[in-house]
Design a protein around this motif. Structure first.
Motif, PDB file in Angstrom:
ATOM      1  N   ASN A  28       0.836  -1.203   0.000  1.00  0.00           N
ATOM      2  CA  ASN A  28       0.000   0.000   0.000  1.00  0.00           C
ATOM      3  C   ASN A  28       0.866   1.247   0.000  1.00  0.00           C
ATOM      4  N   ASP A  29       0.413   2.207  -0.734  1.00  0.00           N
ATOM      5  CA  ASP A  29       1.050   3.497  -0.903  1.00  0.00           C
ATOM      6  C   ASP A  29       2.285   3.757  -0.038  1.00  0.00           C
ATOM      7  N   TYR A  30       2.110   4.368   1.079  1.00  0.00           N
ATOM      8  CA  TYR A  30       3.245   4.771   1.897  1.00  0.00           C
ATOM      9  C   TYR A  30       3.308   3.990   3.200  1.00  0.00           C
ATOM     10  N   GLU A  31       3.186   2.664   3.122  1.00  0.00           N
ATOM     11  CA  GLU A  31       3.185   1.834   4.315  1.00  0.00           C
ATOM     12  C   GLU A  31       4.076   0.602   4.125  1.00  0.00           C
ATOM     13  N   PRO A  32       5.373   0.801   3.874  1.00  0.00           N
ATOM     14  CA  PRO A  32       6.230  -0.353   3.602  1.00  0.00           C
ATOM     15  C   PRO A  32       6.332  -1.339   4.754  1.00  0.00           C
ATOM     16  N   GLU A  33       6.126  -0.881   5.971  1.00  0.00           N
ATOM     17  CA  GLU A  33       6.236  -1.783   7.116  1.00  0.00           C
ATOM     18  C   GLU A  33       5.142  -2.847   7.122  1.00  0.00           C
ATOM     19  N   ASN A  34       4.075  -2.662   6.337  1.00  0.00           N
ATOM     20  CA  ASN A  34       2.994  -3.650   6.285  1.00  0.00           C
ATOM     21  C   ASN A  34       3.450  -5.002   5.753  1.00  0.00           C
ATOM     22  N   ALA A  35       4.540  -5.058   5.052  1.00  0.00           N
ATOM     23  CA  ALA A  35       5.000  -6.308   4.446  1.00  0.00           C
ATOM     24  C   ALA A  35       6.041  -7.043   5.267  1.00  0.00           C
ATOM     25  N   LEU A  36       6.493  -6.489   6.347  1.00  0.00           N
ATOM     26  CA  LEU A  36       7.600  -7.082   7.102  1.00  0.00           C
ATOM     27  C   LEU A  36       7.296  -8.494   7.589  1.00  0.00           C
ATOM     28  N   ALA A  37       6.112  -8.736   8.099  1.00  0.00           N
ATOM     29  CA  ALA A  37       5.774 -10.076   8.610  1.00  0.00           C
ATOM     30  C   ALA A  37       5.798 -11.107   7.485  1.00  0.00           C
ATOM     31  N   LEU A  38       5.287 -10.757   6.323  1.00  0.00           N
ATOM     32  CA  LEU A  38       5.307 -11.685   5.189  1.00  0.00           C
ATOM     33  C   LEU A  38       6.729 -11.978   4.732  1.00  0.00           C
ATOM     34  N   ILE A  39       7.548 -10.951   4.694  1.00  0.00           N
ATOM     35  CA  ILE A  39       8.944 -11.124   4.279  1.00  0.00           C
ATOM     36  C   ILE A  39       9.659 -12.053   5.255  1.00  0.00           C
ATOM     37  N   ARG A  40       9.499 -11.781   6.522  1.00  0.00           N
ATOM     38  CA  ARG A  40      10.180 -12.580   7.549  1.00  0.00           C
ATOM     39  C   ARG A  40       9.648 -14.008   7.615  1.00  0.00           C
ATOM     40  N   ALA A  41       8.394 -14.222   7.231  1.00  0.00           N
ATOM     41  CA  ALA A  41       7.807 -15.565   7.234  1.00  0.00           C
ATOM     42  C   ALA A  41       8.243 -16.380   6.017  1.00  0.00           C
ATOM     43  N   GLY A  42       8.833 -15.716   5.035  1.00  0.00           N
ATOM     44  CA  GLY A  42       9.320 -16.428   3.856  1.00  0.00           C
ATOM     45  C   GLY A  42       8.246 -16.821   2.861  1.00  0.00           C
ATOM     46  N   VAL A  43       7.109 -16.134   2.866  1.00  0.00           N
ATOM     47  CA  VAL A  43       6.032 -16.512   1.947  1.00  0.00           C
ATOM     48  C   VAL A  43       5.971 -15.672   0.681  1.00  0.00           C
ATOM     49  N   VAL A  44       6.801 -14.620   0.591  1.00  0.00           N
ATOM     50  CA  VAL A  44       6.805 -13.823  -0.631  1.00  0.00           C
ATOM     51  C   VAL A  44       8.199 -13.841  -1.251  1.00  0.00           C
ATOM     52  N   GLU A  45       8.224 -13.751  -2.552  1.00  0.00           N
ATOM     53  CA  GLU A  45       9.503 -13.714  -3.258  1.00  0.00           C
ATOM     54  C   GLU A  45       9.863 -12.314  -3.725  1.00  0.00           C
ATOM     55  N   THR A  46       8.839 -11.475  -3.895  1.00  0.00           N
ATOM     56  CA  THR A  46       9.082 -10.095  -4.303  1.00  0.00           C
ATOM     57  C   THR A  46       8.100  -9.163  -3.610  1.00  0.00           C
ATOM     58  N   VAL A  47       8.528  -7.932  -3.448  1.00  0.00           N
ATOM     59  CA  VAL A  47       7.639  -6.862  -3.007  1.00  0.00           C
ATOM     60  C   VAL A  47       7.780  -5.704  -3.979  1.00  0.00           C
ATOM     61  N   GLN A  48       6.662  -5.068  -4.242  1.00  0.00           N
ATOM     62  CA  GLN A  48       6.653  -3.863  -5.062  1.00  0.00           C
ATOM     63  C   GLN A  48       6.341  -2.710  -4.114  1.00  0.00           C
ATOM     64  N   VAL A  49       7.169  -1.666  -4.134  1.00  0.00           N
ATOM     65  CA  VAL A  49       7.055  -0.613  -3.132  1.00  0.00           C
ATOM     66  C   VAL A  49       7.362   0.753  -3.739  1.00  0.00           C
ATOM     67  N   ILE A  50       6.713   1.780  -3.205  1.00  0.00           N
ATOM     68  CA  ILE A  50       7.046   3.154  -3.569  1.00  0.00           C
ATOM     69  C   ILE A  50       8.347   3.519  -2.856  1.00  0.00           C
TER      70      ILE A  50
END
Length: 189
Positions: A28-50
């Motif tokens: 989401n727009d200006y909320e990069p911290e929203n993805a931290l749990a997914l990244i740390r859990a190893g369930v995503v391979e890429t993130v798209q971020v502003i």
């Protein structure tokens, strides 16, 4: 598997197989911290971020987490919706139906023009060279895999392609650009 669907973490090789081979998210727009749990859990391979010279918040936690967990980073809005092109001035107007008409409403074009001029002055470059520096800034971060740069003209395509072939910015320039951080969320206004 039937019509029940699959969990995002169910990948080929997991019990039951499946069709999902790769999984990424757009933050989401200006909320990069929203993805931290997914990244740390190893369930995503890429993130798209502003991420851009003005919006440096992803550097606080997100980019390091992506590096640590081997997650690719796709940067969007690297040129701040056109703000970092040097083409937005106090006299800029946008046609009806162009979302930038709302994004750059009121005195925002004048604010952008002042910020871009200050950036160019600080680096001793022409305003016309700011887009190159802005793209190289995000590409200089080791966590960044690629950049989606908006391109409205053939000239933009040619310049952006040439920029991607250039070297990373020197660390001294990257450090100077840190002072030009300008966090604001005009998407919500």
């Amino acid at each position: 598997m039937g019509r029940q669907g699959r969990l995002a973490g169910d990948r080929p090789g997991a019990e039951g197989g499946g069709k999902l081979r790769h999984f990424g998210i757009s933050i989401n727009d200006y909320e990069p911290e929203n993805a931290l749990a997914l990244i740390r859990a190893g369930v995503v391979e890429t993130v798209q971020v502003i991420y851009n010279v003005f919006h440096q918040q992803p550097e606080e936690q997100l980019l390091a987490a992506c590096q640590e967990h081997g997650v690719g980073v796709i940067v969007r809005v690297a040129l701040d919706e056109g703000g970092l092109t040097g083409r937005i001035t106090k006299d800029t107007t946008f046609e009806e139906g162009d979302f930038r008409r709302t994004f750059f409403q009121g005195d925002r074009p004048a604010q952008v023009e002042q910020r871009v001029q200050a950036l160019a002055d600080d680096l001793g470059i022409a305003v016309d060279d700011v887009p190159d520096v802005a793209l190289r800034y995000v590409l200089s971060h080791p966590a960044v895999s690629t950049v989606i740069a908006g391109m409205r003209t053939v000239r933009n395509v040619e310049r952006n392609a040439a920029t991607s072939d250039r070297d990373a910015l020197p660390s001294t320039v990257v450090e100077k650009l840190k002072a030009h951080r300008w966090e604001r969320d005009w998407y919500r206004d």
